[in-house]
Design an enzyme around this catalytic site. Structure first.
Site, PDB file in Angstrom:
ATOM      1  N   GLU A  24      14.631   2.030  18.781  1.00 37.23           N
ATOM      2  CA  GLU A  24      13.783   3.200  19.066  1.00 37.23           C
ATOM      3  C   GLU A  24      12.886   3.029  20.286  1.00 37.23           C
ATOM      4  OE1 GLU A  24      11.513   3.188  15.267  1.00 37.23           O
ATOM      5  OE2 GLU A  24       9.728   2.975  16.493  1.00 37.23           O
ATOM      6  N   ASP A  73      13.013   7.402   9.683  1.00 39.80           N
ATOM      7  CA  ASP A  73      11.893   7.717  10.572  1.00 39.80           C
ATOM      8  C   ASP A  73      11.788   6.653  11.656  1.00 39.80           C
ATOM      9  OD1 ASP A  73       9.519   9.242  11.304  1.00 39.80           O
ATOM     10  OD2 ASP A  73       8.391   7.460  10.694  1.00 39.80           O
ATOM     11  N   THR A 122      11.305   4.431   6.217  1.00 43.77           N
ATOM     12  CA  THR A 122      10.126   4.800   7.017  1.00 43.77           C
ATOM     13  C   THR A 122       9.388   3.535   7.435  1.00 43.77           C
ATOM     14  OG1 THR A 122       8.804   4.993   5.000  1.00 43.77           O
ATOM     15  CG2 THR A 122       9.746   7.040   5.873  1.00 43.77           C
ATOM     16  N   SER A 123      10.058   2.364   7.316  1.00 42.41           N
ATOM     17  CA  SER A 123       9.341   1.104   7.566  1.00 42.41           C
ATOM     18  C   SER A 123       9.554   0.613   9.004  1.00 42.41           C
ATOM     19  CB  SER A 123       9.764   0.080   6.530  1.00 42.41           C
ATOM     20  OG  SER A 123       8.865  -0.983   6.572  1.00 42.41           O
ATOM     21  N   ARG A 124      10.640  -0.096   9.246  1.00 40.88           N
ATOM     22  CA  ARG A 124      10.967  -0.511  10.610  1.00 40.88           C
ATOM     23  C   ARG A 124      12.485  -0.467  10.752  1.00 40.88           C
ATOM     24  NH1 ARG A 124       6.630   0.594  11.744  1.00 40.88           N
ATOM     25  NH2 ARG A 124       4.935  -0.690  12.618  1.00 40.88           N
ATOM     26  N   CYS A 144       8.900  -2.447   3.074  1.00 35.15           N
ATOM     27  CA  CYS A 144       8.499  -3.837   3.353  1.00 35.15           C
ATOM     28  C   CYS A 144       8.317  -3.984   4.864  1.00 35.15           C
ATOM     29  CB  CYS A 144       9.557  -4.802   2.836  1.00 35.15           C
ATOM     30  SG  CYS A 144      11.178  -4.520   3.553  1.00 35.15           S
ATOM     31  N   PRO A 145       7.602  -5.020   5.313  1.00 36.00           N
ATOM     32  CA  PRO A 145       7.453  -5.207   6.767  1.00 36.00           C
ATOM     33  C   PRO A 145       8.731  -5.772   7.370  1.00 36.00           C
ATOM     34  CG  PRO A 145       6.367  -6.979   5.582  1.00 36.00           C
ATOM     35  CD  PRO A 145       6.900  -6.047   4.532  1.00 36.00           C
ATOM     36  N   LYS A 204       0.831  -1.216   0.000  1.00 38.38           N
ATOM     37  CA  LYS A 204       0.000   0.000   0.000  1.00 38.38           C
ATOM     38  C   LYS A 204       0.869   1.273   0.000  1.00 38.38           C
ATOM     39  CE  LYS A 204      -2.388  -1.868   3.445  1.00 38.38           C
ATOM     40  NZ  LYS A 204      -2.151  -3.293   3.223  1.00 38.38           N
ATOM     41  N   ILE A 205       1.845   1.334   0.921  1.00 38.41           N
ATOM     42  CA  ILE A 205       2.660   2.555   1.029  1.00 38.41           C
ATOM     43  C   ILE A 205       3.616   2.660  -0.170  1.00 38.41           C
ATOM     44  CG2 ILE A 205       4.402   3.753   2.424  1.00 38.41           C
ATOM     45  CD1 ILE A 205       3.042   2.419   4.913  1.00 38.41           C
ATOM     46  N   ASP A 262       9.752  -7.081  -4.620  1.00 40.32           N
ATOM     47  CA  ASP A 262       8.623  -7.553  -3.808  1.00 40.32           C
ATOM     48  C   ASP A 262       8.268  -8.950  -4.306  1.00 40.32           C
ATOM     49  OD1 ASP A 262       6.038  -7.981  -2.570  1.00 40.32           O
ATOM     50  OD2 ASP A 262       5.926  -5.825  -2.274  1.00 40.32           O
ATOM     51  N   HIS A 275       9.657   8.380  14.324  1.00 39.67           N
ATOM     52  CA  HIS A 275       8.482   7.558  13.972  1.00 39.67           C
ATOM     53  C   HIS A 275       7.225   8.429  13.847  1.00 39.67           C
ATOM     54  CE1 HIS A 275       7.241   3.103  14.035  1.00 39.67           C
ATOM     55  NE2 HIS A 275       6.333   3.781  13.365  1.00 39.67           N
TER      56      HIS A 275
END
Ligand code: NAD
Length: 332
Positions: free
Chosen positions: A263, A258, A232-234, A205-206, A154-155, A174, A295
């Site tokens: 964190e 981010d 900006t993911s993890r 990606c996750p 989605k993102i 992906d 974040h």
């Protein structure tokens, strides 16, 4: 249903209270993190609501079940902080808020790129000091550059649309290809090719075992000199020690983060009156080509609205039917 909302901030209360008029749950706000010591504060609640900085692993889930908790409502899309398998086995329903605003996160990634490549923070500080020299402020056009997108869900898809608008060439990695991205002209390639050919790489990606430290010494070695890397993911998708090595030798030209591996003990709190004890994070702050936000990519009015509404709707659906469309099930 009585819902205990942990780690509740002023803005959470504002949005949850406003939407709860439609749902009429009994909301119980708790300022602290959820852990085995603070669980007792939610005694009597059948649902517990947490954000991304509350890890929920098996021992805590067992205590939750013993306390009568039936549902864990995540006010996030990501769920890598929860042991979903353990929750499934213990009969606690876990639900997330998928796709609450892909625009919020994708637009933040783009904001980071523009801020970094046009050196806006440096320029802003200079102008405030009466220094109008352009030395060291040279940027580059996004037009005609190659952008590599890791994760075109989605993102990643919204991000691809925006970068397509800048006139960029799109590469993607992906396991599940997006037709929308293909229609934008994206070429799906291997991670190695994406690293070799991209001027800008953005991670969407996750965080799962296979993506932990996906960006490491080896993948960085494949990248173009001076690449712009955005996460900006993890945090743990990047090996932070490797990225610092690459920043020191100029391999990474621009870094936008981010999220950060460690964190959990840092972000979402005001530490401005204490000493920063994380030496790795402190080192990242010394580079003038690194931009870090805490974040906040998701943090727009629209996203927070959707998070509050969907979280409360998830609880209502569970209360009425015993299950929920956004329920998370661990892979077999
Ligand atoms: P999504 O599920 O729609 O898309 C994720 C995509 O990643 C999927 O297409 C999936 O196939 C792909 N993927 C899985 N494993 C991969 C791999 N090894 N390599 C490449 N691609 C892989 O999720 P989304 O809504 O687009 O969110 C993406 C991530 O963004 C979330 O998992 C979360 O970690 C992060 N996120 C961050 C914030 C923030 O505020 N910074 C907010 C929301 C989400």
């Amino acid at each position: 249903m009585k819902i205990a909302i942990y780690n509740a901030r002023r803005y959470d209360k504002q949005y949850f209270d406003s939407f709860n008029r439609q749902f009429d749950h009994e909301l119980h706000y708790i300022d602290t993190h959820l852990d085995s010591d603070t669980l007792i504060l939610s005694d009597g609640a059948e649902a517990i609501c947490v954000f991304v900085n509350d890890p929920v692993q098996r021992p805590l889930l067992e205590k939750m079940r013993n306390q009568g908790v039936k549902m864990l409502a995540l006010r996030s899309a990501g769920f890598n902080h929860v042991d979903i398998r353990a929750a499934n086995e213990l009969g606690i329903v876990v639900a997330n808020v998928p796709g609450y605003s892909p625009y919020a996160v994708a637009e933040h990634a783009v904001a980071m790129i523009l801020c970094l490549v046009r050196r806006l923070l440096r320029a802003h500080a200079r102008v405030h000091e009466g220094n109008f020299s352009l030395e060291g402020l040279m940027g580059f056009d996004l037009h005609d550059k190659t952008v590599g997108i890791v994760g075109t869900g989605k993102i990643g898809t919204v991000f691809a649309h925006i970068m397509h608008g800048f006139g960029c060439r799109l590469l993607g990695v992906d396991p599940v290809e997006s037709r929308t991205c293909r229609d934008l002209g994206m070429h799906y390639v291997s991670m190695e090719t994406l690293c070799r050919q991209s001027d800008i790489i953005s991670l969407h990606c996750p965080l799962v075992p296979s993506t932990k430290h996906l960006i490491n010494d080896d993948t960085i070695a494949e990248m173009r000199d001076g690449v712009c890397l955005i996460n900006t993911s993890r945090g743990a998708i990047i090996d932070t020690a490797a990225i610092i090595r690459a920043l020191k030798r100029g391999k990474i030209g621009y870094l936008g983060l981010d999220v950060y591996e460690e964190e959990e003990d840092l972000f979402f709190e005001d530490h401005s009156n204490s000493v920063l004890n994380d030496d790795v994070f402190a080192r990242l702050l010394t580079f003038n080509n690194v931009l870090i936000t805490g974040h906040q990519a998701y943090f727009t009015r629209e996203a927070v609205t959707n998070i509050a509404r969907t979280t409360l709707a998830n609880v209502t659906e569970f209360e009425q039917t015993g299950s929920c469309a956004n329920q998370l099930v661990a892979p077999k």
